[in-house]
Scaffold this motif. Structure first.
Motif, PDB file in Angstrom:
ATOM      1  N   PRO A  51       9.049  15.449 -53.137  1.00  0.00           N
ATOM      2  CA  PRO A  51       9.476  14.040 -53.128  1.00  0.00           C
ATOM      3  C   PRO A  51       9.184  13.370 -54.465  1.00  0.00           C
ATOM      4  O   PRO A  51       8.196  13.686 -55.139  1.00  0.00           O
ATOM      5  CB  PRO A  51       8.637  13.427 -51.999  1.00  0.00           C
ATOM      6  N   LYS A  52      10.045  12.435 -54.857  1.00  0.00           N
ATOM      7  CA  LYS A  52       9.880  11.722 -56.119  1.00  0.00           C
ATOM      8  C   LYS A  52       8.758  10.690 -55.976  1.00  0.00           C
ATOM      9  O   LYS A  52       8.751   9.892 -55.042  1.00  0.00           O
ATOM     10  CB  LYS A  52      11.178  11.041 -56.525  1.00  0.00           C
ATOM     11  N   ILE A  53       7.838  10.707 -56.933  1.00  0.00           N
ATOM     12  CA  ILE A  53       6.687   9.804 -56.914  1.00  0.00           C
ATOM     13  C   ILE A  53       6.617   9.094 -58.253  1.00  0.00           C
ATOM     14  O   ILE A  53       6.630   9.738 -59.313  1.00  0.00           O
ATOM     15  CB  ILE A  53       5.377  10.567 -56.649  1.00  0.00           C
ATOM     16  N   TRP A  98      12.280  -1.822 -56.861  1.00  0.00           N
ATOM     17  CA  TRP A  98      13.090  -1.147 -57.883  1.00  0.00           C
ATOM     18  C   TRP A  98      13.054   0.363 -57.680  1.00  0.00           C
ATOM     19  O   TRP A  98      14.081   1.043 -57.767  1.00  0.00           O
ATOM     20  CB  TRP A  98      12.564  -1.525 -59.256  1.00  0.00           C
ATOM     21  N   ALA A  99      11.853   0.912 -57.413  1.00  0.00           N
ATOM     22  CA  ALA A  99      11.726   2.361 -57.230  1.00  0.00           C
ATOM     23  C   ALA A  99      12.439   2.823 -55.963  1.00  0.00           C
ATOM     24  O   ALA A  99      13.037   3.907 -55.940  1.00  0.00           O
ATOM     25  CB  ALA A  99      10.244   2.744 -57.170  1.00  0.00           C
ATOM     26  N   ALA A 100      12.390   2.020 -54.904  1.00  0.00           N
ATOM     27  CA  ALA A 100      13.075   2.397 -53.670  1.00  0.00           C
ATOM     28  C   ALA A 100      14.580   2.476 -53.870  1.00  0.00           C
ATOM     29  O   ALA A 100      15.252   3.320 -53.266  1.00  0.00           O
ATOM     30  CB  ALA A 100      12.740   1.398 -52.561  1.00  0.00           C
ATOM     31  N   ASP A 103      15.629   6.049 -55.259  1.00  0.00           N
ATOM     32  CA  ASP A 103      15.307   7.223 -54.428  1.00  0.00           C
ATOM     33  C   ASP A 103      13.894   7.746 -54.646  1.00  0.00           C
ATOM     34  O   ASP A 103      13.623   8.925 -54.355  1.00  0.00           O
ATOM     35  CB  ASP A 103      16.321   8.348 -54.659  1.00  0.00           C
ATOM     36  N   TYR A 104      12.983   6.931 -55.151  1.00  0.00           N
ATOM     37  CA  TYR A 104      11.578   7.330 -55.159  1.00  0.00           C
ATOM     38  C   TYR A 104      11.032   7.206 -53.741  1.00  0.00           C
ATOM     39  O   TYR A 104      11.388   6.282 -52.998  1.00  0.00           O
ATOM     40  CB  TYR A 104      10.764   6.452 -56.107  1.00  0.00           C
ATOM     41  N   LYS A 105      10.147   8.117 -53.385  1.00  0.00           N
ATOM     42  CA  LYS A 105       9.556   8.118 -52.046  1.00  0.00           C
ATOM     43  C   LYS A 105       8.170   7.498 -52.011  1.00  0.00           C
ATOM     44  O   LYS A 105       7.697   7.119 -50.930  1.00  0.00           O
ATOM     45  CB  LYS A 105       9.491   9.552 -51.508  1.00  0.00           C
ATOM     46  N   HIS A 106       7.521   7.414 -53.168  1.00  0.00           N
ATOM     47  CA  HIS A 106       6.185   6.827 -53.228  1.00  0.00           C
ATOM     48  C   HIS A 106       6.015   6.071 -54.537  1.00  0.00           C
ATOM     49  O   HIS A 106       6.600   6.439 -55.561  1.00  0.00           O
ATOM     50  CB  HIS A 106       5.084   7.892 -53.138  1.00  0.00           C
ATOM     51  N   LEU A 107       5.199   5.051 -54.474  1.00  0.00           N
ATOM     52  CA  LEU A 107       4.724   4.350 -55.664  1.00  0.00           C
ATOM     53  C   LEU A 107       3.209   4.401 -55.652  1.00  0.00           C
ATOM     54  O   LEU A 107       2.568   3.988 -54.679  1.00  0.00           O
ATOM     55  CB  LEU A 107       5.198   2.899 -55.680  1.00  0.00           C
ATOM     56  N   PRO A 126      11.089   3.651 -48.486  1.00  0.00           N
ATOM     57  CA  PRO A 126      11.436   2.327 -49.015  1.00  0.00           C
ATOM     58  C   PRO A 126      10.816   1.139 -48.277  1.00  0.00           C
ATOM     59  O   PRO A 126      10.924   0.021 -48.746  1.00  0.00           O
ATOM     60  CB  PRO A 126      12.956   2.309 -48.852  1.00  0.00           C
ATOM     61  N   ASN A 127      10.203   1.351 -47.115  1.00  0.00           N
ATOM     62  CA  ASN A 127       9.805   0.220 -46.273  1.00  0.00           C
ATOM     63  C   ASN A 127       8.326   0.182 -45.934  1.00  0.00           C
ATOM     64  O   ASN A 127       7.921  -0.495 -44.999  1.00  0.00           O
ATOM     65  CB  ASN A 127      10.628   0.240 -44.968  1.00  0.00           C
ATOM     66  N   GLY A 128       7.486   0.899 -46.704  1.00  0.00           N
ATOM     67  CA  GLY A 128       6.071   0.855 -46.432  1.00  0.00           C
ATOM     68  C   GLY A 128       5.673   1.891 -45.396  1.00  0.00           C
ATOM     69  O   GLY A 128       6.496   2.682 -44.936  1.00  0.00           O
TER      70      GLY A 128
END
Length: 303
Positions: A51-53, A98-100, A103-107, A126-128
Motif C-alpha cells: 500500500p502507498k504510504i 490531498w493524499a487520499a 490513492d495513498y492508503k496511509h499518512l 481515505p476516511n480514517g
C-alpha cells in the motif's frame, strides 16, 4: 499479575461457563467484519503490492527527524517521503485529504519536540481513523551494534499482545501498512509487541542454523510507541472551506450597491479551476471526534 479487563477478548477466569466468552468473540468478529479496515482483508487486488504510504514531518523539522523518517521509508515497502512545506494551507487534515485523492492508503506524520522526534500521527485513508502515538526510545540502524542489512523484500509481520477491542483496531491498522503476502525469501520480520499498552517495534532477519535452531539478527530501527488517542475520520481543520469574512466599509446608502457588486466580481475572478489529473481531495472534518483518548490523570501514569 494483571487484573482481567472486560475489553480483553479472552475468557474471564471468574466466569463458570464459556458462553459469555463465546458471545464476546462473536460480537468482536462482527465488529471486525464491518470496521474501517475490512476492505483490506477482503480485497481481490494483487496481495504482493504494498500500500502507498505518505511520510512527512511537522513544520520546521530538524535533521534527527529526517533521519528517522528515512528509516521508516525503509521499513514500509510502499512508503514515500515528501518534505512538508511551511505556511498556512498545509494542515495535517488538508494533507490527508490531498493524499487520499492520490490513492495513498496511509499518512504518517512524525512530530518533534526539542529537535527530537517525539510523536507519530497515523491516518488511515481515505476516511480514517486517526491514531496518535507517543514516540520514545528511538535507536537508528547505524547505532545498533552488529546490525544486519535490510533488503527490499516485503517483510513478515508479527503482532503480539493485541488482545483487547482497542488492540485489535490498532493491530489491524498496522497490518494494512504491509502487503498481505510477504516475500519469505527475504527472511525479514517486523514485530510489534504490546506490553502494558507500550508497543515495542523491532525488525530482524532470521536464519535457520538447523532443523531445530533459528538465529536472529536485528536490522533496526527500534522504537517504542504508546497510543494516546484514536479519532474517527481524518484530522480536523478549523474553518475548512469557509469563505473569509467580507470587508466592512463605512459607506453611504448610494455607494452600498457598488461595493457589493465589486465584491461579487472579485470572488468570481479568484476561483481556481479543478485539477482534472487526480480525484477530488477528501474534505477533512471541522472538529475532532474521539473514539478513544488516553487519560493523563490516571493513578500511576505520568502526565
Amino acid at each position: 499479575m494483571r487484573e482481567f479487563d472486560p475489553s480483553i477478548l479472552t475468557a474471564d477466569p471468574n466466569q463458570a461457563g464459556p458462553s459469555s466468552s463465546q458471545d464476546a468473540l462473536d460480537e468482536a468478529a462482527a465488529d471486525l467484519a464491518n470496521d474501517s479496515f475490512a476492505s483490506y482483508f477482503t480485497s481481490t487486488d494483487d496481495p504482493s503490492l504494498p500500500p502507498k504510504i505518505l511520510i512527512t514531518t511537522s513544520p520546521k523539522a530538524s535533521k534527527s527527524t529526517y533521519e528517522f523518517c528515512d528509516e521508516l521509508v525503509g521499513v514500509f515497502p510502499g512508503a514515500e517521503f515528501i518534505r512538508r512545506k511551511k505556511g498556512k494551507g498545509f494542515e495535517m487534515g488538508r494533507i490527508a485529504g490531498w493524499a487520499a485523492g492520490r490513492d495513498y492508503k496511509h499518512l504518517l506524520v512524525v512530530n518533534e519536540d526539542m529537535k527530537k522526534p517525539n510523536a507519530i500521527t497515523l491516518v488511515y485513508l481515505p476516511n480514517g481513523p486517526t491514531a496518535y502515538f507517543k514516540l520514545t526510545s528511538i535507536e537508528l540502524t547505524k547505532n545498533i551494534f552488529g546490525h544486519a542489512r535490510a533488503t527490499p523484500h516485503n517483510p513478515e509481520l508479527v503482532l503480539n499482545g493485541f488482545v483487547t477491542r482497542l488492540g485489535h483496531a490498532v493491530g489491524r491498522m498496522f497490518q494494512t501498512m504491509f502487503p498481505p503476502l510477504p516475500e519469505f525469501q527475504g527472511r525479514q520480520v517486523v514485530t510489534l509487541h504490546n506490553q502494558r499498552d507500550f508497543l515495542f517495534f523491532r525488525r530482524h532477519r532470521y536464519a535457520f542454523r538447523s532443523t531445530e535452531k533459528v538465529a536472529l539478527q536485528e536490522i533496526g530501527p527500534r522504537f517504542t510507541l504508546k497510543l494516546r488517542s484514536l479519532r474517527k475520520g481524518l484530522p480536523a481543520v478549523l474553518n475548512y472551506g469557509e469563505a473569509p469574512k467580507p470587508l466592512e466599509f463605512d459607506v453611504g446608502p448610494f455607494e452600498e450597491t457598488e461595493v457589493k457588486a465589486g465584491q461579487g466580481s472579485a470572488t468570481n475572478d479568484d476561483a481556481e479551476p479543478n485539477d482534472a489529473k487526480h480525484r477530488a481531495p477528501v474534505v477533512p472534518p471541522k472538529t475532532d471526534d474521539y473514539l478513544w483518548q488516553w487519560k493523563a490523570t490516571r493513578i500511576g501514569d505520568e502526565p
